[in-house]
Write an enzyme that holds these catalytic residues in place. Structure first.
Site, PDB file in Angstrom:
ATOM      1  N   LYS A 236      12.374   4.688  15.186  1.00 44.92           N
ATOM      2  CA  LYS A 236      12.712   5.844  16.042  1.00 44.92           C
ATOM      3  C   LYS A 236      11.559   6.322  16.920  1.00 44.92           C
ATOM      4  O   LYS A 236      10.400   5.934  16.744  1.00 44.92           O
ATOM      5  CB  LYS A 236      13.245   6.990  15.173  1.00 44.92           C
ATOM      6  CG  LYS A 236      14.703   6.765  14.795  1.00 44.92           C
ATOM      7  CD  LYS A 236      15.292   7.927  14.041  1.00 44.92           C
ATOM      8  CE  LYS A 236      16.755   7.607  13.690  1.00 44.92           C
ATOM      9  NZ  LYS A 236      17.282   8.586  12.731  1.00 44.92           N
ATOM     10  N   ARG A 270      17.046   4.516   5.183  1.00 40.95           N
ATOM     11  CA  ARG A 270      17.977   3.801   6.074  1.00 40.95           C
ATOM     12  C   ARG A 270      17.141   3.019   7.083  1.00 40.95           C
ATOM     13  O   ARG A 270      16.454   3.625   7.902  1.00 40.95           O
ATOM     14  CB  ARG A 270      18.871   4.833   6.772  1.00 40.95           C
ATOM     15  CG  ARG A 270      19.899   4.243   7.731  1.00 40.95           C
ATOM     16  CD  ARG A 270      20.673   5.355   8.435  1.00 40.95           C
ATOM     17  NE  ARG A 270      21.697   4.839   9.307  1.00 40.95           N
ATOM     18  CZ  ARG A 270      21.476   4.406  10.553  1.00 40.95           C
ATOM     19  NH1 ARG A 270      20.265   4.443  11.061  1.00 40.95           N
ATOM     20  NH2 ARG A 270      22.479   3.945  11.281  1.00 40.95           N
TER      21      ARG A 270
HETATM   22  N1  LIG Z   1      22.506   9.778   7.955  1.00 40.19           N
HETATM   23  C1  LIG Z   1      21.925   9.252   9.047  1.00 40.19           C
HETATM   24  N2  LIG Z   1      22.650   8.536   9.923  1.00 40.19           N
HETATM   25  C2  LIG Z   1      22.059   8.015  11.016  1.00 40.19           C
HETATM   26  C3  LIG Z   1      20.675   8.185  11.247  1.00 40.19           C
HETATM   27  C4  LIG Z   1      19.923   8.941  10.290  1.00 40.19           C
HETATM   28  O1  LIG Z   1      18.702   9.166  10.422  1.00 40.19           O
HETATM   29  N3  LIG Z   1      20.583   9.444   9.216  1.00 40.19           N
HETATM   30  N4  LIG Z   1      20.085   7.632  12.344  1.00 40.19           N
HETATM   31  C5  LIG Z   1      20.778   6.908  13.207  1.00 40.19           C
HETATM   32  C6  LIG Z   1      20.104   6.238  14.352  1.00 40.19           C
HETATM   33  O2  LIG Z   1      19.853   4.879  14.151  1.00 40.19           O
HETATM   34  P1  LIG Z   1      20.684   3.659  14.789  1.00 40.19           P
HETATM   35  O3  LIG Z   1      19.892   2.433  14.764  1.00 40.19           O
HETATM   36  O4  LIG Z   1      21.986   3.559  14.107  1.00 40.19           O
HETATM   37  O5  LIG Z   1      20.830   4.054  16.315  1.00 40.19           O
HETATM   38  P2  LIG Z   1      22.065   4.386  17.243  1.00 40.19           P
HETATM   39  O6  LIG Z   1      22.449   5.795  16.964  1.00 40.19           O
HETATM   40  O7  LIG Z   1      21.548   4.202  18.644  1.00 40.19           O
HETATM   41  O8  LIG Z   1      23.176   3.432  16.915  1.00 40.19           O
HETATM   42  C7  LIG Z   1      22.227   6.749  13.073  1.00 40.19           C
HETATM   43  N5  LIG Z   1      22.780   7.308  11.892  1.00 40.19           N
HETATM   44  N1  LIG Z   2      20.686   8.230  16.853  1.00 42.05           N
HETATM   45  C1  LIG Z   2      19.357   8.263  17.148  1.00 42.05           C
HETATM   46  C2  LIG Z   2      18.727   7.126  17.602  1.00 42.05           C
HETATM   47  C3  LIG Z   2      17.356   7.144  17.911  1.00 42.05           C
HETATM   48  C4  LIG Z   2      16.639   8.326  17.748  1.00 42.05           C
HETATM   49  C5  LIG Z   2      15.174   8.354  18.049  1.00 42.05           C
HETATM   50  O1  LIG Z   2      14.640   7.326  18.487  1.00 42.05           O
HETATM   51  O2  LIG Z   2      14.526   9.398  17.853  1.00 42.05           O
HETATM   52  C6  LIG Z   2      17.275   9.479  17.277  1.00 42.05           C
HETATM   53  C7  LIG Z   2      18.627   9.455  16.991  1.00 42.05           C
END
Ligand SMILES: Nc1nc2c(c(=O)[nH]1)N=C(COP(=O)(O)OP(=O)(O)O)CN2
Ligand SMILES: Nc1ccc(C(=O)O)cc1
Length: 294
Positions: A236, A270
């Site tokens: 992130k 995660r």
């Molecule tokens: N409970 C929980 N759920 C989440 C969280 C998180 O920190 N906690 N972060 C996310 C972001 O990561 P992702 O790689 O899925 O990115 P995207 O939102 O762009 O798909 C998506 N979902």
């Molecule tokens: N869904 C999210 C995906 C990415 C980030 C972040 O890079 O801070 C935050 C939320």
């Protein structure tokens, strides 16, 4: 061997129980592998877009050491536009079905839509991961309660489209604790058992860089609400803010947040890079003097 001043024994939180499955907390941390079935996720959008690629990826993450798999069909990155119900169902349901039938992993579904949750549970999901803590869809609490599945209640300010314009002022840890304790009360009132609730501070969701780091450092305070804590820092922007690196080069930064997150109280991490984080989790557990097994 002399150890650094490490956190003492963790407060007890209840074992997650869904159907005949049980996940005990306190002695170890678990890895939740990310399975994004999206064209636009911030770090792996398009890589596993389609049921065959997504199922194969989830199977690989489970083999590598993910105890849980989080299947998502809608990116919630800052500025993301919502996905229709029809589209999200088409992306997510075949993947949930495929992974539930072919892996031993707990299947979690990253959705804020009650209908996606309902169909995903029928396809074999054990946990609903709702970034809105069941606020975006009025039917979500009933679906979770009726099916007796687990639920992740996450803190976010606003919706993904505008959350970075709504960063709360004041003590972020107090804000997250007060918000999530209200969401726990609301879940309990809807008939969801406490032993099916997991809490998450929502790293990157409507927060400044400093607030994100403070939430990791003070994760133990969240655990005093009596539920296990999930931490999602993988790749992130808080890591990019420190290292100046793009999402594809945030592996080591992610490792630092995973190690510190576990030391500070995370029960589940995660992550996208499961095989690499297995070593990080094991070594951090040894340092925290957590037994390796259950
Ligand atoms: N409970 C929980 N759920 C989440 C969280 C998180 O920190 N906690 N972060 C996310 C972001 O990561 P992702 O790689 O899925 O990115 P995207 O939102 O762009 O798909 C998506 N979902
Ligand atoms: N869904 C999210 C995906 C990415 C980030 C972040 O890079 O801070 C935050 C939320």
């Amino acid at each position: 061997m002399t150890l650094l001043a490490l956190p003492g024994p963790r407060a007890r939180v209840p074992t997650l129980e869904v159907g005949t499955r049980a996940l005990p907390f306190g002695n170890r941390a678990y890895i939740m592998g990310v399975v994004n079935v999206t064209p636009d996720s911030f770090s792996d959008g398009g890589e596993f877009f389609g049921p065959r690629a997504a199922i194969a990826h989830g199977q690989e993450l489970a083999r590598s050491g993910a105890t849980l798999l989080d299947v998502g069909g809608e990116s919630t990155r800052p500025g993301a536009a919502p996905v229709s119900l029809h589209e999200e169902l088409q992306r997510v349901i075949p993947v949930v079905e495929g992974l539930a039938q072919t892996t031993e992993a707990w299947i979690s579904v990253d959705t804020t839509k009650a209908e996606v949750a309902r169909q995903a549970i029928n396809a074999g999901a054990h946990i609903i991961n709702d970034i809105s803590a069941m606020r975006f869809d009025a039917d979500m609490a009933r679906v979770v309660a009726d099916h007796q599945v687990g639920v992740v209640l996450m803190h976010t300010a606003g919706r993904p489209a505008n959350m970075q314009d709504q960063i709360p002022e004041g003590d972020i840890v107090e804000e997250v604790i007060s918000h999530l304790s209200q969401r726990v009360e609301s879940a309990l009132a809807a008939g969801i058992a406490r032993h099916r609730i997991i809490l998450d501070p929502g790293i990157g969701f409507g927060k400044s860089v400093d607030q994100n780091f403070r939430l990791i450092a003070e994760l133990g305070r969240l655990r005093t609400l009596g539920c296990p804590v999930l931490l999602g820092t993988s790749r992130k922007s808080l890591i990019g803010a420190v290292t100046g690196r793009p999402p594809s080069q945030r592996l080591m930064g992610t490792a630092a947040t995973v190690a510190c997150g576990i030391m500070c109280g995370a029960d589940i991490v995660r992550v996208h890079d499961v095989s690499e984080m297995v070593d990080v989790v094991q070594v951090t557990q040894a340092l925290c003097q957590m037994p390796a097994g259950d």
